[in-house]
Design an enzyme around this catalytic site. Structure first.
Site, PDB file in Angstrom:
ATOM      1  N   ASP A  21      -0.833  -9.785  -9.600  1.00  0.00           N
ATOM      2  CA  ASP A  21      -1.607  -8.636  -9.131  1.00  0.00           C
ATOM      3  C   ASP A  21      -2.646  -8.205 -10.158  1.00  0.00           C
ATOM      4  O   ASP A  21      -2.432  -8.343 -11.366  1.00  0.00           O
ATOM      5  CB  ASP A  21      -0.631  -7.470  -8.823  1.00  0.00           C
ATOM      6  CG  ASP A  21      -1.277  -6.403  -7.946  1.00  0.00           C
ATOM      7  OD1 ASP A  21      -2.350  -6.659  -7.379  1.00  0.00           O
ATOM      8  OD2 ASP A  21      -0.681  -5.306  -7.817  1.00  0.00           O
ATOM      9  N   ASN A  69      -1.695  -8.455   3.342  1.00  0.00           N
ATOM     10  CA  ASN A  69      -3.059  -8.690   2.852  1.00  0.00           C
ATOM     11  C   ASN A  69      -4.041  -9.048   3.975  1.00  0.00           C
ATOM     12  O   ASN A  69      -5.260  -8.988   3.788  1.00  0.00           O
ATOM     13  CB  ASN A  69      -3.086  -9.785   1.773  1.00  0.00           C
ATOM     14  CG  ASN A  69      -2.499  -9.354   0.444  1.00  0.00           C
ATOM     15  OD1 ASN A  69      -1.944 -10.173  -0.301  1.00  0.00           O
ATOM     16  ND2 ASN A  69      -2.614  -8.069   0.113  1.00  0.00           N
TER      17      ASN A  69
HETATM   18  C1  IPE Z   1       0.956  -8.043  -3.673  1.00  0.00           C
HETATM   19  O1  IPE Z   1      -0.184  -7.452  -4.194  1.00  0.00           O
HETATM   20  C2  IPE Z   1       0.587  -9.318  -2.989  1.00  0.00           C
HETATM   21  C3  IPE Z   1       0.040 -10.352  -3.864  1.00  0.00           C
HETATM   22  C4  IPE Z   1      -0.010 -10.335  -5.155  1.00  0.00           C
HETATM   23  C5  IPE Z   1      -0.465 -11.513  -3.165  1.00  0.00           C
HETATM   24  P1  IPE Z   1      -0.939  -6.272  -3.424  1.00  0.00           P
HETATM   25  O2  IPE Z   1      -2.067  -5.878  -4.282  1.00  0.00           O
HETATM   26  O3  IPE Z   1      -1.265  -6.682  -2.046  1.00  0.00           O
HETATM   27  O4  IPE Z   1       0.202  -5.166  -3.387  1.00  0.00           O
HETATM   28  P2  IPE Z   1       0.140  -3.621  -3.030  1.00  0.00           P
HETATM   29  O5  IPE Z   1      -0.387  -3.516  -1.652  1.00  0.00           O
HETATM   30  O6  IPE Z   1      -0.768  -2.966  -4.013  1.00  0.00           O
HETATM   31  O7  IPE Z   1       1.541  -3.153  -3.155  1.00  0.00           O
HETATM   32  C1  IPE Z   2      -3.859  -9.832  -6.367  1.00  0.00           C
HETATM   33  O1  IPE Z   2      -4.917  -9.071  -6.836  1.00  0.00           O
HETATM   34  C2  IPE Z   2      -4.325 -10.957  -5.482  1.00  0.00           C
HETATM   35  C3  IPE Z   2      -4.068 -10.769  -4.047  1.00  0.00           C
HETATM   36  C4  IPE Z   2      -3.405  -9.785  -3.506  1.00  0.00           C
HETATM   37  C5  IPE Z   2      -4.626 -11.770  -3.160  1.00  0.00           C
HETATM   38  P1  IPE Z   2      -5.486  -7.842  -6.013  1.00  0.00           P
HETATM   39  O2  IPE Z   2      -6.592  -8.336  -5.144  1.00  0.00           O
HETATM   40  O3  IPE Z   2      -4.409  -7.125  -5.316  1.00  0.00           O
HETATM   41  O4  IPE Z   2      -6.078  -6.960  -7.181  1.00  0.00           O
HETATM   42  P2  IPE Z   2      -6.041  -5.372  -7.302  1.00  0.00           P
HETATM   43  O5  IPE Z   2      -4.626  -4.945  -7.115  1.00  0.00           O
HETATM   44  O6  IPE Z   2      -6.931  -4.836  -6.237  1.00  0.00           O
HETATM   45  O7  IPE Z   2      -6.549  -5.089  -8.676  1.00  0.00           O
HETATM   46 MG    MG Z   3      -3.208  -5.569  -5.820  1.00  0.00          MG
END
Ligand code: IPE
Ligand code: IPE
Ligand code: MG
Length: 247
Positions: A21, A69
């Site tokens: 993340d 997502n």
């Molecule tokens: C969790 O990250 C899913 C992945 C890392 C693919 P998110 O960024 O989607 O999680 P939330 O929604 O902030 O909990």
């Molecule tokens: C994790 O990074 C990757 C995916 C969920 C695909 P994020 O895209 O969630 O990054 P933040 O949480 O917005 O920084």
């Molecule tokens: Mg994230």
């Protein structure tokens, strides 16, 4: 002695799960588009997969795209799917050189056909590699996975194949997408968030949890060794008391 050498002296986690993340925040901090953050996230994954295999970890399971997502802006979803295709093409060499077998969990049938084809090809081409299994959780949701398992078992009950009173935890295990994989010993989440976000809820019942503020594109081999070192200095009691563990 380097941290890398130190962790090799103690039992390694056999299975590490990671919630990768922080790509978006990493990009924002640098004034880049979110997509650039995801691209740098792929570089981090390459480093971590290689370092894990080299250290002797047998299973690495990474959260790449959650079922939730899909609710992101369409442009971001499209960019992520395109990145998946280009990365799979590029990284076949890395996987082969490091003897890493690719695997997926999740509803990959919801991914664009191009992703499905590319995944199938890399999975097939790496199927004989035995050093480490890298599992990408794609269109993955743990509640969905458990629901699917319940459906399968319910059908077996309906046909008389299975008696409800005979259902054990093992039946659940064997009907999850992770059947035949050991449960994660260590779960790492980057980016300073303290939540599980619908990841491997059943499987992490006794995993050690490790949270770090590092954003995923900044998470490198030394950070992985640090997490492993931290894991190796915990006492996993599985409900027992300390004195029982050494006898
Ligand atoms: C969790 O990250 C899913 C992945 C890392 C693919 P998110 O960024 O989607 O999680 P939330 O929604 O902030 O909990
Ligand atoms: C994790 O990074 C990757 C995916 C969920 C695909 P994020 O895209 O969630 O990054 P933040 O949480 O917005 O920084
Ligand atoms: Mg994230």
């Amino acid at each position: 002695m380097s941290l890398k050498e130190q962790i090799k002296q103690n039992p390694l986690p056999k299975h590490i799960a990671i919630i990768m993340d922080g790509n978006g925040r990493w990009a924002k901090k640098k004034g880049y588009l979110r997509a650039i953050g995801h691209e740098n996230g792929v570089d981090a994954l390459r480093n971590i997969a290689t370092a894990s295999a080299e250290a002797g970890v047998r299973y690495l399971t990474v959260y790449a795209f959650s079922s939730e997502n899909w609710n992101r802006p369409k442009t971001e979803v499209t960019a992520l799917m395109a990145l998946l295709v280009s990365s799979l093409r590029k990284e076949l060499k890395t996987l082969t050189e490091n003897k890493i077998r690719l695997n997926t969990i999740g509803h990959t049938d919801s991914l664009p056909k191009k992703c499905q084809n590319e995944l199938a090809e890399v999975i097939q081409k790496t199927s004989d590699l035995t050093h480490m299994t890298l599992t990408l959780a794609l269109s993955y949701g743990s509640k969905e996975e458990i629901t699917d398992a319940i459906k399968t078992l319910a059908h077996q009950v309906k046909t008389g194949e299975l008696n409800p009173d005979d259902i054990t935890e093992e039946h659940i295990n064997q009907n999850l997408y992770t059947a035949n994989m050991p449960d994660p010993d260590l779960l790492i989440r980057t980016s300073g968030e303290y939540r599980i976000s619908n990841y491997l809820l059943w499987q992490i019942a006794y995993s050690e949890l490790y949270f770090t503020d590092k954003l995923w594109p900044d998470f490198g081999a030394e950070d992985l060794y640090e997490a492993i070192w931290n894991y190796q200095h915990r006492e996993r009691r599985f409900g027992k008391i300390s004195e029982q563990l050494n006898s």
